[in-house]
Design an enzyme around this catalytic site. Structure first.
Site, PDB file in Angstrom:
ATOM      1  N   GLU A   1       0.816  -1.212   0.000  1.00 43.74           N
ATOM      2  CA  GLU A   1       0.000   0.000   0.000  1.00 43.74           C
ATOM      3  C   GLU A   1       0.852   1.266   0.000  1.00 43.74           C
ATOM      4  OE1 GLU A   1      -2.705  -0.612   3.339  1.00 43.74           O
ATOM      5  OE2 GLU A   1      -4.084  -1.659   2.001  1.00 43.74           O
TER       6      GLU A   1
ATOM      7  N   ASP B   1      -8.439  -8.863   3.740  1.00 42.46           N
ATOM      8  CA  ASP B   1      -8.193  -7.776   4.682  1.00 42.46           C
ATOM      9  C   ASP B   1      -9.245  -7.680   5.776  1.00 42.46           C
ATOM     10  OD1 ASP B   1      -7.036  -5.623   5.798  1.00 42.46           O
ATOM     11  OD2 ASP B   1      -7.176  -4.299   4.071  1.00 42.46           O
TER      12      ASP B   1
ATOM     13  N   GLU C   1     -12.806  -2.093  11.932  1.00 42.42           N
ATOM     14  CA  GLU C   1     -12.775  -1.311  10.695  1.00 42.42           C
ATOM     15  C   GLU C   1     -13.841  -1.770   9.702  1.00 42.42           C
ATOM     16  OE1 GLU C   1      -8.985  -1.575   8.712  1.00 42.42           O
ATOM     17  OE2 GLU C   1      -9.693  -0.501   6.941  1.00 42.42           O
TER      18      GLU C   1
HETATM   19  C1  BDP Z   1      -6.183  -2.006   5.910  1.00 41.32           C
HETATM   20  C2  BDP Z   1      -6.479  -0.651   6.479  1.00 41.32           C
HETATM   21  C3  BDP Z   1      -5.314   0.269   6.386  1.00 41.32           C
HETATM   22  C4  BDP Z   1      -4.079  -0.404   6.975  1.00 41.32           C
HETATM   23  C5  BDP Z   1      -3.855  -1.732   6.287  1.00 41.32           C
HETATM   24  C6  BDP Z   1      -2.716  -2.528   6.895  1.00 41.32           C
HETATM   25  O1  BDP Z   1      -7.567  -0.092   5.770  1.00 41.32           O
HETATM   26  O2  BDP Z   1      -5.632   1.454   7.076  1.00 41.32           O
HETATM   27  O3  BDP Z   1      -2.967   0.417   6.857  1.00 41.32           O
HETATM   28  O4  BDP Z   1      -4.998  -2.529   6.427  1.00 41.32           O
HETATM   29  O5  BDP Z   1      -2.999  -3.508   7.568  1.00 41.32           O
HETATM   30  O6  BDP Z   1      -7.219  -2.868   6.305  1.00 41.32           O
HETATM   31  O7  BDP Z   1      -1.556  -2.201   6.697  1.00 41.32           O
END
Ligand code: BDP
EC number: 3.2.1.131
Length: 714
Positions: free
Chosen positions: A303, A377, A405
């Protein structure tokens, strides 16, 4: 009038001493035991005899005294064995314990034993362990026995954690915002540290120690290099000093490009000698301030975060470089397997496995690969991640998300015990039947010693810590499962409900029943039958099955649902992305086979026509609609149950939960209606008989905007 006032005064006298409760005390409320049972407990807890005076033993003694004072009355101080009812606390090396010849060896570093036995002819309860921290854990267990009204007159119990590192991962930023946090600001007040350590830090440490949690990553995985500068190391050291007596080590998330940002280097290439020297010096600097520093947590090449691949290097190069820096100090590197790339056209669910599997056996001994429970996720339901069981020559840790979340934030009552348990009990079959994820995580399956269970914390500055009373249960169940990944989450919910509210079975039974079904209800009203990733864009609040476009396909809902006139679902069988082949053959074959796959995971693995027949005999479309409605009905039921529990709960906490349940009811309906309105544009089928049409138009739902949803600001 006067008579009424008199009657009211009498009533007040009769009522148990009621202080307004706000949830701050968590499950450590230590409210007085009812008179009928008090005497028996008090007789066993007349005095405390600590064998030594180390910081942890002082804390153990203070906690026991605090707990007993609240529960049954203040115990006296006594030398061991001078009277009946003494509680003797001590580690193996304390002479008072050593002479008892207790079987402590098998308890390992953190286990404890609680045994009633005569010492100098007097009935004594011994709480003993190999190390002081085990004694503290034993003290919390002893108090829990009283809190949950178990007999303590004749005890012989022992417990040792199955997982070595039981950790919270805080996604807390240095400016006190919390990524995906729904309970206020970060509890870590970096600005005032190190000169002022908020007393709340002690209560945080107590609560964690009561569960056996022994590590905390203090900052977000999307890390700033600043957290590794000298002023922030000082601040972290102040926290480490506060947590140390409670057995909690601090860890930091490390930004891979820190050598450039704070080291003045031109590169962060892990094979560059200057970069390696930077990390070594940084580790030395940290360990000078925090001698028991736990190590680094790293999100790399995920990401948009920097990582070794930016320099043509691998995860192994990156992780092992850091491992070499902290290794001499006894530190570990926890390297996340949550990686996927938009340049990679392959199914996102496959990418973690694809990137890591081939490196099995190449990571240093003090590296742990931290794997999310599922391959996408933290969705309301995911099949277990295929990396569990697939890397027997590596340390593989579990990452759960405690903060909700994707499960309605703090205002939806969703007990995560069943979600965690479902993953842990899943059978990878890599070494035949019974090769459960739990056995991978606790190291049994492959004989691994460095084991990790991490939970993304849901803790914030709200008085109730977790944003809602019931979200405390998620912190609690995570901790208990980290101690024993094979534990039963209904039993854990019962303990929690008793300690947090009341032992009255008229409360406990319905409350726990309600909790146990709450996760399935959320799956039903959000993403039934294996659907996933259908929430609003960015903030992940509410339904957004229409989300499409944007920078990358695998951040959109339409990518995951693949709804069209022909049907719905993501084909991950060999005719599709073939993600099923990443599992051990019997498991993968089952997932790929419509006759074998559990209907709960149906659309995760299969793309099916709208008229496909479910086990119930319903068509897929009708069944989907019914699942959405079933979720909403469940929340209706929770509202009714909770209303009926008012007599057993203090008014402030009852009212807060009741308000949140109303929010959840409305939002469950919203999820149902918006999802049905959207998917009906593809199914083009009527709703099954008796099902109400969505309250509003599809355009209405699509037009809702939530610019200030919590947890989204960085
Ligand atoms: C996702 C979240 C994000 C996190 C990412 C992670 O939306 O904010 O940074 O996981 O685990 O679910 O790195």
């Amino acid at each position: 009038m006067r008579l009424r006032a008199f009657a009211a005064a009498l009533l007040l006298l009769a009522a148990p001493a009621a202080r307004a409760e706000d949830g701050y005390d968590l499950w450590l409320r230590y409210k007085p035991v009812e008179a009928s049972a008090k005497g028996a407990y008090a007789a066993r807890a007349a005095a405390i005899a600590p064998a030594s005076d180390t910081p942890t033993m002082k804390v153990a003694r203070a906690e026991l005294e605090r707990g007993l004072t609240g529960l049954v009355g203040k115990p006296a101080s006594a030398a061991a064995g001078t009277r009946d009812g003494v509680i003797l606390l001590g580690a193996a090396s304390d002479p008072a314990v050593a002479k008892l010849n207790l079987p402590l060896k098998s308890l390992g570093e953190d286990g404890y034993l609680i045994r009633t036995l005569p010492v100098n002819g007097k009935a004594t309860t011994v709480i003993a362990a190999n190390r002081d921290i085990g004694v503290l854990y034993g003290v919390f267990r002893y108090l829990e026995l009283i809190q949950t009204r178990q007999p303590v007159a004749s005890l012989d119990l022992a417990s040792a954690p199955k997982v070595k590192l039981r950790m919270l991962n805080h996604w807390d930023n240095l400016n006190r915002t919390v990524e995906r946090g729904y309970s206020g600001q970060s509890i870590f007040d970096w600005w005032k540290l190190p000169d002022h350590v908020d007393p709340r830090m002690v209560d945080y440490a107590r609560a964690n120690a009561s569960l056996g949690i022994n590590g905390a990553v203090l900052n977000n995985v999307n890390a700033k290099a600043d957290s590794l500068t000298a002023p922030f190391i000082d601040k972290a050291a102040a926290l480490a000093d506060t947590f140390r007596p409670y057995g909690i080590k601090v860890y930091l998330s490390a930004r891979f490009s820190a050598p450039i940002e704070i080291g003045g280097l031109k590169t962060a290439d892990p094979l560059d000698p200057a970069v390696r020297a930077f990390w070594k010096a940084k580790a030395d600097e940290i360990y000078k301030e925090i001698p028991d520093f736990g190590g680094f947590l790293v999100k790399a090449n995920s990401e948009g975060q920097p990582g070794p691949q930016d320099y043509g290097r691998t995860h192994v190069d990156g992780a092992n470089m850091l491992a070499q820096a902290v290794g001499p100090h006894g530190g570990v590197v926890i390297w996340r397997a949550f990686v996927y790339s938009h340049e990679q056209p392959d199914d996102r669910a496959k990418q973690g496995y694809t990137e890591f599997k081939a490196f099995d056996g190449q990571f240093a001994d003090n590296v742990v690969i931290q794997v999310k429970n599922g391959a996408i996720d933290f969705q309301p339901r995911e099949p277990f991640h295929p990396l569990f069981g697939a890397m027997p020559k590596s340390n593989i840790g579990m990452e759960f998300q405690i903060t909700k979340e994707y499960l309605g934030f703090a205002t939806h009552l969703v007990y995560l015990g069943p979600l965690f348990e479902e993953t842990l009990k899943a059978d990878t079959m890599v070494k035949g039947k019974g090769s459960t994820v739990a056995k991978v995580v606790d190291g049994q399956l492959d004989g691994r010693k460095l084991t990790v269970m991490a939970g993304v914390a849901n803790i914030g500055s709200d008085r109730n810590w977790s944003g809602s009373q019931f979200d405390q249960a998620n912190w609690y169940v995570f901790g208990r499962l980290a101690w024993d990944p094979e534990a039963d989450t209904r039993a854990i919910a019962r303990d929690w409900a008793k300690m947090t509210f009341t032992n009255d079975e008229r409360f406990v039974k319905p409350a726990v029943d309600m909790m146990m079904g709450s996760r399935e209800a959320a799956v039903d009203y959000m993403t039934p039958l294996g659907l996933h990733h259908q929430m609003g864009e960015g903030h992940h609040y509410g339904p957004g099955p229409w989300v499409s476009g944007g920078p990358r396909a695998d951040w959109t809902s339409v990518y995951y649902a693949k709804a069209g006139p022909d049907g719905i679902g993501f084909d991950r069988t060999p005719t599709g992305s073939d993600a099923t082949s990443q599992y051990a053959p019997p498991v993968g074959a089952c997932f790929a086979d419509l006759k074998c796959v559990d209907e709960k995971d149906l659309l995760w693995f299969h793309h099916l026509p709208w008229d496909y027949r479910l086990n119930s005999g319903d068509t897929l479309w009708d069944g989907m609609v019914k699942h959405y409605s079933r979720g909403v009905s469940y929340v209706d039921g929770m509202n009714r149950t909770w209303a009926s529990l008012a007599p057993y709960v203090d008014a402030p906490r009852h009212a807060e939960v009741a308000d949140f349940l109303k929010i959840q009811r409305n939002e469950a309906q919203w999820w149902r209606d918006a999802s049905i309105a959207w998917f009906q544009t593809f199914s083009k089928r009527p709703l099954p008989a008796g099902e109400k049409p969505p309250e509003k138009s599809l355009e209405y739902y699509q037009g809702l905007k939530f610019r200030f949803a919590p947890g989204n600001g960085l």
